[in-house]
Design a protein around this motif. Structure first.
Motif, PDB file in Angstrom:
ATOM      1  N   ASP A 133       3.402   3.602  -1.915  1.00 12.59           N
ATOM      2  CA  ASP A 133       2.248   4.616  -1.831  1.00 12.59           C
ATOM      3  C   ASP A 133       1.133   3.714  -2.580  1.00 12.59           C
ATOM      4  O   ASP A 133       1.236   3.590  -3.997  1.00 12.59           O
ATOM      5  N   LEU A 134      -0.015   3.838  -2.129  1.00 12.41           N
ATOM      6  CA  LEU A 134      -1.061   2.879  -2.650  1.00 12.41           C
ATOM      7  C   LEU A 134      -1.684   3.895  -3.722  1.00 12.41           C
ATOM      8  O   LEU A 134      -2.323   3.242  -4.671  1.00 12.41           O
ATOM      9  N   HIS A 153       3.066  -5.247  -2.753  1.00 11.69           N
ATOM     10  CA  HIS A 153       1.953  -4.471  -2.793  1.00 11.69           C
ATOM     11  C   HIS A 153       0.624  -5.511  -2.939  1.00 11.69           C
ATOM     12  O   HIS A 153       0.163  -5.625  -4.062  1.00 11.69           O
ATOM     13  N   CYS A 154       0.560  -6.425  -2.109  1.00 13.56           N
ATOM     14  CA  CYS A 154      -0.660  -7.253  -1.886  1.00 13.56           C
ATOM     15  C   CYS A 154      -1.273  -7.406  -0.736  1.00 13.56           C
ATOM     16  O   CYS A 154      -0.643  -6.915   0.326  1.00 13.56           O
ATOM     17  N   VAL A 155      -2.293  -7.910  -0.549  1.00 15.42           N
ATOM     18  CA  VAL A 155      -3.199  -7.880   0.612  1.00 15.42           C
ATOM     19  C   VAL A 155      -2.650  -8.738   1.684  1.00 15.42           C
ATOM     20  O   VAL A 155      -2.501  -8.546   2.810  1.00 15.42           O
ATOM     21  N   PHE A 156      -2.032  -9.741   1.026  1.00 17.88           N
ATOM     22  CA  PHE A 156      -1.354 -10.937   2.024  1.00 17.88           C
ATOM     23  C   PHE A 156      -0.280 -10.384   2.890  1.00 17.88           C
ATOM     24  O   PHE A 156      -0.044 -10.616   3.957  1.00 17.88           O
ATOM     25  N   SER A 157       0.463  -9.489   2.181  1.00 16.37           N
ATOM     26  CA  SER A 157       1.703  -8.937   2.871  1.00 16.37           C
ATOM     27  C   SER A 157       1.197  -7.562   3.474  1.00 16.37           C
ATOM     28  O   SER A 157       2.478  -6.821   4.173  1.00 16.37           O
ATOM     29  N   HIS A 169      -6.976  -1.727  10.285  1.00 16.80           N
ATOM     30  CA  HIS A 169      -8.227  -1.423   9.689  1.00 16.80           C
ATOM     31  C   HIS A 169      -7.906  -0.460   8.310  1.00 16.80           C
ATOM     32  O   HIS A 169      -8.269  -0.668   7.302  1.00 16.80           O
ATOM     33  N   GLU A 170      -6.988   0.491   8.814  1.00 13.52           N
ATOM     34  CA  GLU A 170      -6.726   1.490   7.794  1.00 13.52           C
ATOM     35  C   GLU A 170      -6.007   1.142   6.282  1.00 13.52           C
ATOM     36  O   GLU A 170      -6.330   1.261   5.278  1.00 13.52           O
ATOM     37  N   THR A 171      -5.001   0.133   6.438  1.00 14.62           N
ATOM     38  CA  THR A 171      -4.195  -0.318   5.493  1.00 14.62           C
ATOM     39  C   THR A 171      -5.453  -1.233   4.721  1.00 14.62           C
ATOM     40  O   THR A 171      -5.071  -1.084   3.392  1.00 14.62           O
ATOM     41  N   ILE A 172      -6.098  -1.931   5.304  1.00 16.21           N
ATOM     42  CA  ILE A 172      -6.774  -2.960   4.468  1.00 16.21           C
ATOM     43  C   ILE A 172      -7.991  -2.154   3.704  1.00 16.21           C
ATOM     44  O   ILE A 172      -8.167  -2.363   2.671  1.00 16.21           O
ATOM     45  N   VAL A 217      -8.198   0.719  -3.677  1.00 17.24           N
ATOM     46  CA  VAL A 217      -7.744   0.511  -4.698  1.00 17.24           C
ATOM     47  C   VAL A 217      -8.486  -0.579  -5.670  1.00 17.24           C
ATOM     48  O   VAL A 217      -8.686  -0.459  -7.054  1.00 17.24           O
ATOM     49  N   PHE A 218      -8.920  -1.556  -5.015  1.00 15.22           N
ATOM     50  CA  PHE A 218      -9.867  -2.351  -5.890  1.00 15.22           C
ATOM     51  C   PHE A 218     -11.111  -1.879  -6.259  1.00 15.22           C
ATOM     52  O   PHE A 218     -11.282  -2.101  -7.406  1.00 15.22           O
TER      53      PHE A 218
END
Length: 140
Positions: free
Chosen positions: A44-45, A96-100, A105-108, A114-115
């Motif tokens: 969960d983000l 839990h990182c952008v690269f993985s 579109h929704e996930t990014i 979060v950022f």
């Protein structure tokens, strides 16, 4: 004339000023603490964002801003040139990182939120975030 030495109080402490006390720069300890918390947060983000917000008071985000964004973008600390410094150890990496993340579109967008939450809460991270994005762009 004989000079008599002045009596010295025993148990006297030398006071050091706070500005003279330097903390050690230990990004690996910061990485281990952050990765452990991120991995415990689950998938969960929102839980990740809450964890990052709550640990900001304990962990020194100002000092370790580069390491923080390395972990949030790449999953582990990055060496010069863009390679991971994790020694092949999965406990020093997070998923839990952008690269993985999934490349939709929704996930990014969720990672961007979060950022944004992190930067709004800790305004001093804005410059470090911009520098991290420049570094990532140069390495791609």
């Amino acid at each position: 004339m004989n000079k008599h030495q002045k009596p010295v109080l025993t148990g006297q402490r030398f006071k050091t000023r706070k500005r003279d006390e330097k903390e050690k720069f230990e990004p690996t300890v910061f990485r281990d603490t952050l990765v452990q918390g991120l991995n415990e947060a689950g998938d969960d983000l929102e839980a990740v964002a809450k964890f990052l917000d709550s640990t900001g008071s304990r962990l020194d985000y100002r000092r370790y801003a580069d390491t923080l964004f390395d972990i949030l973008v790449a999953g582990s600390m990055l060496a010069p040139g863009g390679t991971r410094i994790d020694d092949g150890d999965k406990t020093k990496m997070t998923n839990h990182c952008v690269f993985s993340a999934n490349e939709d579109h929704e996930t990014i967008r969720n990672y961007a939120q979060v950022f944004n939450k992190l930067i709004r809460r800790y305004k001093y991270l804005e410059k470090a975030f911009e520098d991290e994005m420049k570094k990532v762009k140069m390495q791609i």
